[in-house]
Design a protein around this motif. Sequence first.
Motif, mmCIF file in Angstrom:
data_model
loop_
_atom_site.group_PDB
_atom_site.id
_atom_site.type_symbol
_atom_site.label_atom_id
_atom_site.label_comp_id
_atom_site.label_asym_id
_atom_site.label_seq_id
_atom_site.Cartn_x
_atom_site.Cartn_y
_atom_site.Cartn_z
ATOM 1 N N THR A 140 91.682 17.774 55.333
ATOM 2 C CA THR A 140 92.624 16.663 55.387
ATOM 3 C C THR A 140 93.767 16.967 56.347
ATOM 4 O O THR A 140 94.058 18.129 56.636
ATOM 5 C CB THR A 140 93.212 16.373 53.995
ATOM 6 O OG1 THR A 140 93.902 17.548 53.520
ATOM 7 C CG2 THR A 140 92.120 16.005 53.005
ATOM 8 N N SER A 141 94.414 15.910 56.809
ATOM 9 C CA SER A 141 95.610 16.059 57.639
ATOM 10 C C SER A 141 96.502 14.849 57.415
ATOM 11 O O SER A 141 96.030 13.767 57.023
ATOM 12 C CB SER A 141 95.253 16.197 59.120
ATOM 13 O OG SER A 141 94.621 15.030 59.599
ATOM 14 N N TYR A 142 97.798 15.056 57.659
ATOM 15 C CA TYR A 142 98.788 14.013 57.419
ATOM 16 C C TYR A 142 99.572 13.738 58.692
ATOM 17 O O TYR A 142 99.877 14.649 59.461
ATOM 18 C CB TYR A 142 99.766 14.432 56.318
ATOM 19 C CG TYR A 142 99.138 14.591 54.957
ATOM 20 C CD1 TYR A 142 99.249 13.587 54.000
ATOM 21 C CD2 TYR A 142 98.409 15.729 54.642
ATOM 22 C CE1 TYR A 142 98.664 13.726 52.748
ATOM 23 C CE2 TYR A 142 97.813 15.880 53.403
ATOM 24 C CZ TYR A 142 97.946 14.879 52.459
ATOM 25 O OH TYR A 142 97.354 15.022 51.234
ATOM 26 N N GLY A 143 99.882 12.480 58.916
ATOM 27 C CA GLY A 143 100.749 12.075 60.011
ATOM 28 C C GLY A 143 101.727 11.043 59.505
ATOM 29 O O GLY A 143 101.807 10.764 58.302
ATOM 30 N N VAL A 195 99.924 27.653 52.130
ATOM 31 C CA VAL A 195 100.808 26.578 52.579
ATOM 32 C C VAL A 195 100.048 25.261 52.444
ATOM 33 O O VAL A 195 98.894 25.163 52.878
ATOM 34 C CB VAL A 195 101.254 26.773 54.043
ATOM 35 C CG1 VAL A 195 102.206 25.662 54.469
ATOM 36 C CG2 VAL A 195 101.902 28.134 54.235
ATOM 37 N N GLN A 196 100.671 24.269 51.844
ATOM 38 C CA GLN A 196 100.029 22.963 51.741
ATOM 39 C C GLN A 196 100.066 22.283 53.106
ATOM 40 O O GLN A 196 100.872 22.644 53.969
ATOM 41 C CB GLN A 196 100.719 22.107 50.668
ATOM 42 C CG GLN A 196 101.975 21.362 51.124
ATOM 43 C CD GLN A 196 103.166 22.270 51.312
ATOM 44 O OE1 GLN A 196 103.108 23.463 51.067
ATOM 45 N NE2 GLN A 196 104.285 21.697 51.752
ATOM 46 N N ASN A 197 99.190 21.289 53.327
ATOM 47 C CA ASN A 197 99.134 20.663 54.649
ATOM 48 C C ASN A 197 99.943 19.383 54.759
ATOM 49 O O ASN A 197 99.870 18.689 55.766
ATOM 50 C CB ASN A 197 97.676 20.408 55.072
ATOM 51 C CG ASN A 197 96.939 19.510 54.097
ATOM 52 O OD1 ASN A 197 97.438 19.179 53.032
ATOM 53 N ND2 ASN A 197 95.733 19.105 54.457
ATOM 54 N N PHE A 198 100.729 19.044 53.745
ATOM 55 C CA PHE A 198 101.716 17.972 53.877
ATOM 56 C C PHE A 198 103.104 18.598 53.881
ATOM 57 O O PHE A 198 103.282 19.738 53.468
ATOM 58 C CB PHE A 198 101.571 16.933 52.763
ATOM 59 C CG PHE A 198 101.403 17.507 51.379
ATOM 60 C CD1 PHE A 198 102.500 17.879 50.613
ATOM 61 C CD2 PHE A 198 100.137 17.675 50.832
ATOM 62 C CE1 PHE A 198 102.356 18.408 49.349
ATOM 63 C CE2 PHE A 198 99.975 18.197 49.561
ATOM 64 C CZ PHE A 198 101.085 18.568 48.822
ATOM 65 N N LYS A 199 104.104 17.862 54.355
ATOM 66 C CA LYS A 199 105.403 18.467 54.616
ATOM 67 C C LYS A 199 106.178 18.803 53.346
ATOM 68 O O LYS A 199 106.808 19.848 53.251
ATOM 69 C CB LYS A 199 106.253 17.540 55.493
ATOM 70 C CG LYS A 199 105.801 17.475 56.941
ATOM 71 C CD LYS A 199 106.757 16.640 57.769
ATOM 72 C CE LYS A 199 106.330 16.637 59.243
ATOM 73 N NZ LYS A 199 107.245 15.820 60.058
ATOM 74 N N ILE A 423 107.829 29.329 58.204
ATOM 75 C CA ILE A 423 106.539 28.768 57.805
ATOM 76 C C ILE A 423 106.024 27.874 58.911
ATOM 77 O O ILE A 423 106.699 26.938 59.321
ATOM 78 C CB ILE A 423 106.662 27.953 56.493
ATOM 79 C CG1 ILE A 423 107.222 28.827 55.368
ATOM 80 C CG2 ILE A 423 105.318 27.364 56.090
ATOM 81 C CD1 ILE A 423 107.613 28.046 54.132
ATOM 82 N N ASP A 424 104.836 28.187 59.420
ATOM 83 C CA ASP A 424 104.189 27.359 60.427
ATOM 84 C C ASP A 424 102.929 26.762 59.799
ATOM 85 O O ASP A 424 101.915 27.436 59.642
ATOM 86 C CB ASP A 424 103.827 28.200 61.656
ATOM 87 C CG ASP A 424 103.262 27.357 62.795
ATOM 88 O OD1 ASP A 424 102.864 26.205 62.534
ATOM 89 O OD2 ASP A 424 103.215 27.852 63.937
ATOM 90 N N ARG A 425 102.998 25.479 59.426
ATOM 91 C CA ARG A 425 101.865 24.863 58.743
ATOM 92 C C ARG A 425 100.655 24.717 59.653
ATOM 93 O O ARG A 425 99.521 24.753 59.208
ATOM 94 C CB ARG A 425 102.262 23.485 58.198
ATOM 95 C CG ARG A 425 103.191 23.560 57.003
ATOM 96 C CD ARG A 425 103.396 22.192 56.367
ATOM 97 N NE ARG A 425 104.287 22.322 55.237
ATOM 98 C CZ ARG A 425 105.604 22.322 55.332
ATOM 99 N NH1 ARG A 425 106.176 22.207 56.516
ATOM 100 N NH2 ARG A 425 106.360 22.447 54.254
ATOM 101 N N GLY A 426 100.903 24.520 60.940
ATOM 102 C CA GLY A 426 99.793 24.333 61.864
ATOM 103 C C GLY A 426 98.871 25.532 61.913
ATOM 104 O O GLY A 426 97.647 25.404 61.875
ATOM 105 N N SER A 427 99.446 26.734 61.979
ATOM 106 C CA SER A 427 98.647 27.958 62.071
ATOM 107 C C SER A 427 98.541 28.693 60.745
ATOM 108 O O SER A 427 97.896 29.733 60.666
ATOM 109 C CB SER A 427 99.264 28.902 63.112
ATOM 110 O OG SER A 427 100.568 29.307 62.706
ATOM 111 N N ASN A 428 99.198 28.146 59.701
ATOM 112 C CA ASN A 428 99.247 28.794 58.387
ATOM 113 C C ASN A 428 99.893 30.184 58.489
ATOM 114 O O ASN A 428 99.556 31.106 57.747
ATOM 115 C CB ASN A 428 97.851 28.908 57.779
ATOM 116 C CG ASN A 428 97.879 28.876 56.260
ATOM 117 O OD1 ASN A 428 98.682 28.174 55.659
ATOM 118 N ND2 ASN A 428 97.018 29.653 55.634
#
Length: 481
Positions: A140-143, A195-199, A423-428
């Motif tokens: 999943t991904s969020y925008g 790290v979760q993938n939403f902000k 925390i960098d969510r893009g690269s975990n």
Amino acid sequence: MPAASQVQYTIDSDNRDVEINTTVRLDCDISSSSCPVNSWRLPNWPLPEDVEVLNVRDSIGEIEDYSIEGNMLSLETNRGERRTSETVKINFRINREAEEVYRGLRKREFSLPGFSGERTFGEVQMDNVISGRTTYGFETSYGKDHFNFTGTGPVQIRLKAGKGNRTEYFEFFGDRPEGNHSLAYEIPVAMTGQVQNFKRFPVAVMDPETFNRSVGLWSAGEYIGGSIKIRRNLEEEFTPILAHEVVHGLNDRVLNWDQTRSSYIDEGTGKYVEYLVKIKLQGRDRVREVFGDDVTYTVQRDDGRYRITLPSQGDRERLWKYYRDDMDFMKAWSPVEYPDERRFGYAYSELIIKNFIVNSNGSMRDIYSIDPGKKVDSNEEKWSIYSEKIDLRPCDYSNRQRFEKCLDRINNYNYSVYRASEIDRGSNRIMIEDIDVPEREEVRNPFDFSPDNSTAEKISSNSFSTWLRNILQALRDLLSS
């Protein structure tokens, strides 16, 4: 009948209704002598409740040969030239308002069909979407105002949306709690490595009456489907409880392979991180032991000094009996499934994690490396998988002295606390740093407290007049006797 297929969804959701455009690609088996074909049949395609079918089309045009029985759509495509593939578009509307979780926090749930082993993907357009969760195996991904998903087979989606009081890591609905609660996120992320993938985590801070109706009297917080509910007026317990629920949110994706209802790992990691936040905020000597002794300390308040007594989490004799009677209900334990064993189960779950940290000289992150790569729905299989790397019966010794010594070692261990500084969510990618834990002198006097039914005992007053009145009354009592 289709031999191989994929399904794409485009979903537009607002507070009033949901419009879903479904694109189903149908193929025939090119190795078969009957392929290509003139048409395809698609029987028993599930539809949601309260649905209004707007149109059904294929590459030739409108499909009129379809029927709906209950919530099942059956159709046959238009006949035409022989071909190896066809695309069917099913457009429908769900006439149902979004459900409000609490004061502006709303939720939508979708159960979308797909073909087993074949790709299912799509996008949900939803104003102010914050968080969510999906079926095991989906990415999943969020925008901004949209959510994307891709995987195989059918999928269930839960989404939360709304505009609350935003902080760096949370979006609060209802009362915004006072103070900075960043440690409730930074410590769980550092300790779990997840790290979760939403902000942000949406958090409904509920008044006690509403919380009791929604969750229950016995709980202080709940994580479910991408959002957190927490009881208002927890005071100094708010941040530790919030951290506990964040751990559940982080576990939700990485432990999604676990399809059982048992929760000793999920609750154990939550309780352990809750403990770490407490010792950071309150000191090591002001936190309950697990299957240990009562903890007693003094605090200075505006109206005097108080002696606080914290009973142990879990009764040591009860644990000894659990082992000696060869009980094993912890294999299936969860606070919902075993309401009469909640206290014992929470304490046992925390003991599993602490024992792993103490005796393996390992990191809590190592627990998350355990992944069978498939869904597991058997309690016995799950127990067996974890048992290969984790002692799930900690301190289970037939010798009472070894049993006591093991528990004492776990309670006296100097646990390290870390927080995520970047925390960098893009690269975990997570940068962590040590946290200093305050040490305070503990007051231990076996004659000064009643551990079973007393948590706070006033032992002095700051008021001179109160002190003088007490002395004068004592003198009167002495003279009258």
